[in-house]
Design a protein around this motif. Structure first.
Motif, PDB file in Angstrom:
ATOM      1  N   ALA A 105      72.172  22.155  -8.242  1.00  0.00           N
ATOM      2  CA  ALA A 105      72.009  23.584  -8.120  1.00  0.00           C
ATOM      3  C   ALA A 105      71.093  23.621  -6.648  1.00  0.00           C
ATOM      4  O   ALA A 105      71.276  24.570  -5.835  1.00  0.00           O
ATOM      5  N   ALA A 136      73.681  23.505 -15.902  1.00  0.00           N
ATOM      6  CA  ALA A 136      74.458  22.645 -14.989  1.00  0.00           C
ATOM      7  C   ALA A 136      75.719  22.310 -15.305  1.00  0.00           C
ATOM      8  O   ALA A 136      76.843  22.390 -14.704  1.00  0.00           O
ATOM      9  N   ALA A 139      77.942  25.607 -14.370  1.00  0.00           N
ATOM     10  CA  ALA A 139      78.166  25.353 -13.234  1.00  0.00           C
ATOM     11  C   ALA A 139      78.979  24.339 -12.656  1.00  0.00           C
ATOM     12  O   ALA A 139      79.805  24.526 -11.494  1.00  0.00           O
ATOM     13  N   LYS A 271      62.013  27.044  -9.231  1.00  0.00           N
ATOM     14  CA  LYS A 271      63.549  26.542  -9.255  1.00  0.00           C
ATOM     15  C   LYS A 271      63.634  24.967  -9.921  1.00  0.00           C
ATOM     16  O   LYS A 271      62.907  24.215  -9.598  1.00  0.00           O
ATOM     17  N   ALA A 273      66.630  22.157 -11.913  1.00  0.00           N
ATOM     18  CA  ALA A 273      67.946  21.933 -12.766  1.00  0.00           C
ATOM     19  C   ALA A 273      67.326  21.101 -13.957  1.00  0.00           C
ATOM     20  O   ALA A 273      67.446  21.597 -15.313  1.00  0.00           O
ATOM     21  N   GLY A 294      65.832  26.963 -15.455  1.00  0.00           N
ATOM     22  CA  GLY A 294      66.643  25.737 -15.584  1.00  0.00           C
ATOM     23  C   GLY A 294      66.490  25.107 -16.727  1.00  0.00           C
ATOM     24  O   GLY A 294      66.477  25.662 -17.819  1.00  0.00           O
TER      25      GLY A 294
END
Length: 354
Positions: A105, A136, A139, A271, A273, A294
């Protein structure tokens, strides 16, 4: 089976390298033969490192090892300008490839269209992808398999918390530990703002430094240096010099002692992941205050703090110091369980290849 790992590897200063070493060790303990192609050469590489990317003898060495499975531990900062060499190596190998995507990401947000092209090229070559969070997995698409980041304590310490307190002049004040590479997305500026409103006489320890990069990726390193410079300026502007300590890079043998010295581990990320730092804190039984981004949101649930909210973060830190740190909704698996689940994925990939 014979497993060839590709990625950063100790003594390189990289959290993904520590992850690779721990997973490879757990797979070896399960009876598999493992070897490593490291991202960069190092004169003190351990014996399981057969070569580094760029070694002219690498094709001969990998052919001699005859891997059944290749496991790539991938993030763009981990390889930098050597990323094309990774793709060429994967194309040259006959074995099926599994890739763990550690920072997809973040990479895609920074690199945009070139990043999407790179990841498409990489994932097309892979038989399966490993991700650590549900975000994740959604995505990454149908090839992605969710295997949580393991929870494992750091190596035994070569020093003590008291020795660290004395070396850095921490006194007896409670310690807030911000551990790991300094990065613009990790919210260190928000943490300094939160420190200003804390009534408790705490000391913030920033245990880490900016990740070094090479080639065109030096622009990312420059951005992180500018972020650190701005944070230090804010500290001076608000008269917090006596409440914040920057340690620089922390060697492996001091990691456990720093977590033992910490009263609260702080993760004010904007941010993320996932976070290996969060798992280190859990393994060391250190209370955590984290933002709800996340994998941190998945790990700590509703007890997280909105990203960028310094006042809410300060309130959560105060509660943690009083004994109410962010609980985890479940204990993350250890390296042995992660190795077992990874082994099962290898077997599935090999069955599909056959």
């Amino acid at each position: 089976m014979r497993i060839l790992h590709i990625g950063p590897y100790p003594p390189a200063r990289d959290g993904i390298g520590v992850y690779t070493r721990t997973l490879a060790g757990a797979l070896t303990a399960r009876g598999h033969e493992t070897a490593v192609v490291s991202a960069r050469p190092h004169p003190s590489s351990p014996p399981e490192v057969m070569a580094a990317l760029g070694d002219p003898a690498l094709p001969e060495k990998t052919a001699r090892f005859r891997p059944d499975v290749v496991h790539l531990q991938f993030a763009v900062p981990a390889f930098g300008p050597r990323t094309p060499a990774v793709l060429r190596l994967l194309d040259a190998l006959d074995a099926p490839v599994v890739a763990t995507l550690h920072e997809a990401a973040r990479d895609l947000a920074l690199l945009r269209a070139p990043g999407r092209m790179l990841y498409r090229r990489l994932t097309d070559r892979c038989a399966a992808l490993v991700v650590h969070t549900r975000d994740a997995q959604r995505a990454a698409g149908p090839k992605a398999v969710l295997i949580p980041h393991f929870c494992a304590p750091p190596p035994p310490p070569a020093t003590t918390p008291d020795a660290l307190r004395e070396r850095f002049g921490l006194g007896s004040a409670p310690v807030l530990l911000a551990f790991g590479f300094i990065h613009v997305d990790k919210g260190l500026d928000v943490l300094v703002d939160a420190l200003r409103s804390l009534q408790a006489p705490v000391t913030l320890v920033v245990a880490g430094t900016v990740r070094g990069r090479t080639g065109p990726f030096r622009l990312m390193e420059l951005r992180d240096h500018l972020h650190e410079r701005g944070v230090r300026a804010s500290i001076r502007r608000h008269g917090l010099e006596n409440r914040v300590v920057f340690t620089g890079y922390v060697p492996d043998e001091e990691v456990a002692a720093w977590f033992a010295a910490a009263d609260v581990a702080v993760l004010p990320y904007r941010k993320a992941a996932q976070s290996g730092v969060a798992h280190l804190a859990l393994a060391m039984n250190v209370p955590v205050v984290a933002t709800g981004v996340g994998g941190l949101r998945e790990l700590f649930g509703s007890s997280t703090v909105p990203p960028g909210d310094a006042e809410a973060f300060a309130k959560a830190v105060t509660e943690a110091l009083d004994g109410g740190g962010s609980p985890s909704p479940g204990v993350p698996p250890g390296p042995e369980e992660v190795a077992a689940r990874t082994e099962a994925l290898y077997e599935k990939v090999l069955a599909g290849a056959a």
